[in-house]
Design a protein around this motif. Sequence first.
Motif, PDB file in Angstrom:
ATOM      1  N   HIS A 177      32.151  48.518  45.445  1.00 13.30           N
ATOM      2  CA  HIS A 177      32.571  49.489  44.152  1.00 13.30           C
ATOM      3  C   HIS A 177      32.461  48.288  43.184  1.00 13.30           C
ATOM      4  O   HIS A 177      32.736  47.193  43.327  1.00 13.30           O
ATOM      5  CB  HIS A 177      34.250  49.642  44.305  1.00 13.30           C
ATOM      6  CG  HIS A 177      34.135  50.850  45.394  1.00 13.30           C
ATOM      7  ND1 HIS A 177      35.363  51.812  45.109  1.00 13.30           N
ATOM      8  CD2 HIS A 177      33.363  51.396  46.193  1.00 13.30           C
ATOM      9  CE1 HIS A 177      35.061  52.432  46.314  1.00 13.30           C
ATOM     10  NE2 HIS A 177      34.059  52.709  46.702  1.00 13.30           N
ATOM     11  N   GLY A 178      32.341  48.722  41.751  1.00 14.93           N
ATOM     12  CA  GLY A 178      31.809  47.618  40.977  1.00 14.93           C
ATOM     13  C   GLY A 178      33.446  47.675  40.109  1.00 14.93           C
ATOM     14  O   GLY A 178      34.259  48.088  40.581  1.00 14.93           O
ATOM     15  N   ILE A 179      33.425  46.524  39.267  1.00 18.86           N
ATOM     16  CA  ILE A 179      34.561  46.124  38.639  1.00 18.86           C
ATOM     17  C   ILE A 179      35.330  47.378  37.852  1.00 18.86           C
ATOM     18  O   ILE A 179      36.613  47.541  37.929  1.00 18.86           O
ATOM     19  CB  ILE A 179      34.341  45.010  37.287  1.00 18.86           C
ATOM     20  CG1 ILE A 179      33.858  43.589  38.189  1.00 18.86           C
ATOM     21  CG2 ILE A 179      35.645  44.733  36.695  1.00 18.86           C
ATOM     22  CD1 ILE A 179      35.024  43.088  38.985  1.00 18.86           C
ATOM     23  N   GLY A 180      34.433  48.084  37.195  1.00 17.24           N
ATOM     24  CA  GLY A 180      35.039  49.194  36.367  1.00 17.24           C
ATOM     25  C   GLY A 180      35.788  50.239  37.494  1.00 17.24           C
ATOM     26  O   GLY A 180      36.580  50.773  37.280  1.00 17.24           O
ATOM     27  N   GLN A 181      34.931  50.543  38.462  1.00 18.76           N
ATOM     28  CA  GLN A 181      35.301  51.321  39.451  1.00 18.76           C
ATOM     29  C   GLN A 181      36.512  50.970  40.202  1.00 18.76           C
ATOM     30  O   GLN A 181      37.827  52.032  40.397  1.00 18.76           O
ATOM     31  CB  GLN A 181      34.368  51.894  40.342  1.00 18.76           C
ATOM     32  CG  GLN A 181      34.500  52.906  41.493  1.00 18.76           C
ATOM     33  CD  GLN A 181      33.422  53.253  42.299  1.00 18.76           C
ATOM     34  OE1 GLN A 181      32.363  52.547  42.328  1.00 18.76           O
ATOM     35  NE2 GLN A 181      33.433  54.104  43.133  1.00 18.76           N
ATOM     36  N   ILE A 182      36.714  49.913  40.517  1.00 25.12           N
ATOM     37  CA  ILE A 182      37.946  49.034  41.030  1.00 25.12           C
ATOM     38  C   ILE A 182      39.021  49.243  40.111  1.00 25.12           C
ATOM     39  O   ILE A 182      40.005  49.814  40.482  1.00 25.12           O
ATOM     40  CB  ILE A 182      37.679  47.746  41.280  1.00 25.12           C
ATOM     41  CG1 ILE A 182      36.606  47.732  42.587  1.00 25.12           C
ATOM     42  CG2 ILE A 182      38.990  47.196  41.838  1.00 25.12           C
ATOM     43  CD1 ILE A 182      36.306  46.202  42.921  1.00 25.12           C
ATOM     44  N   ALA A 183      38.807  48.945  38.804  1.00 23.72           N
ATOM     45  CA  ALA A 183      40.041  49.160  37.668  1.00 23.72           C
ATOM     46  C   ALA A 183      40.564  50.659  37.750  1.00 23.72           C
ATOM     47  O   ALA A 183      41.547  51.106  37.657  1.00 23.72           O
ATOM     48  CB  ALA A 183      39.406  48.495  36.444  1.00 23.72           C
ATOM     49  N   LYS A 191      40.147  43.488  33.108  1.00 21.47           N
ATOM     50  CA  LYS A 191      40.294  41.936  33.018  1.00 21.47           C
ATOM     51  C   LYS A 191      41.210  41.668  34.201  1.00 21.47           C
ATOM     52  O   LYS A 191      41.165  40.487  34.725  1.00 21.47           O
ATOM     53  CB  LYS A 191      41.047  41.782  31.668  1.00 21.47           C
ATOM     54  CG  LYS A 191      41.536  40.223  31.643  1.00 21.47           C
ATOM     55  CD  LYS A 191      41.948  39.954  30.029  1.00 21.47           C
ATOM     56  CE  LYS A 191      42.359  38.449  30.097  1.00 21.47           C
ATOM     57  NZ  LYS A 191      41.129  37.632  30.035  1.00 21.47           N
ATOM     58  N   THR A 192      42.326  42.665  34.788  1.00 22.30           N
ATOM     59  CA  THR A 192      43.013  42.235  35.701  1.00 22.30           C
ATOM     60  C   THR A 192      42.404  42.249  37.005  1.00 22.30           C
ATOM     61  O   THR A 192      42.378  41.423  37.818  1.00 22.30           O
ATOM     62  CB  THR A 192      44.398  43.402  35.773  1.00 22.30           C
ATOM     63  OG1 THR A 192      45.097  43.467  34.707  1.00 22.30           O
ATOM     64  CG2 THR A 192      45.104  43.103  36.896  1.00 22.30           C
ATOM     65  N   VAL A 193      41.468  43.126  37.174  1.00 18.85           N
ATOM     66  CA  VAL A 193      40.482  43.152  38.419  1.00 18.85           C
ATOM     67  C   VAL A 193      39.655  41.699  38.376  1.00 18.85           C
ATOM     68  O   VAL A 193      39.507  41.006  39.339  1.00 18.85           O
ATOM     69  CB  VAL A 193      39.393  44.268  38.328  1.00 18.85           C
ATOM     70  CG1 VAL A 193      38.476  44.140  39.584  1.00 18.85           C
ATOM     71  CG2 VAL A 193      40.035  45.472  38.622  1.00 18.85           C
TER      72      VAL A 193
END
Length: 223
Positions: A177-183, A191-193
């Motif tokens: 999963h990408g950063i946006g999807q994880i967020a 930013k937290t991810v």
Amino acid sequence: MKSPRNTRTVKEPSRVVVVGDTIISEQGLAAIIGRDPRYHVCGAAHTFEEANKLVRQHCPDVLLIEPFLEHRDAIRWIKDLATEFPRIRILIVTRQSELTYAERALRAGASGYWMKNSSVKELMHAIETVLAGEIYASRAITGVAMQRFTGGREPPPGLDVLSNREMAVFSLIAAEHGIGQIAKELGISRKTVETHCEHIKLKLGYPDAEALHRGAREIARHS
């Protein structure tokens, strides 16, 4: 002389509460389980607030949980539920890598960990297993967990240094999963991810993001 009273009673269906990460997942799981006369789905939810209310209202025999729900710490929630309701059997249902998440969920008090890429037949077997008072998981993760509980082989080096939230992020990275999807899935900012990823890299010794993703996928392949 009066004939003896017939004391045989029909066993009541086991009570089940389903908690999905979306309303579609919630309704899908509830529909599958509800077709089996051995079980009565007494409630379904897709938020922590709804789930907590249902658990307290019905005190089910089995609680099915998708762990990546809203912005809460699912491991902490499982631990709290297992402490407050020790008789409820908690079955995790997820697509996330077993080796990076299952053992921690089991240690928190879950009774089983069912991967959503398995069959419906296997789901029903998982429910049967936890209702019988046993732990349900794949052969691989059961071996790892049992060895750990008995002082045997440790899980992959370094994973224990991760916080529960870092473990959740690492698990989703392993699932590619990408950063946006994880967020979005964890209900936190990009930013937290990214901050969690930096901490994971430091703790596990990955020099860069590419190494982190490669390492997470490698662990997932061996789960």
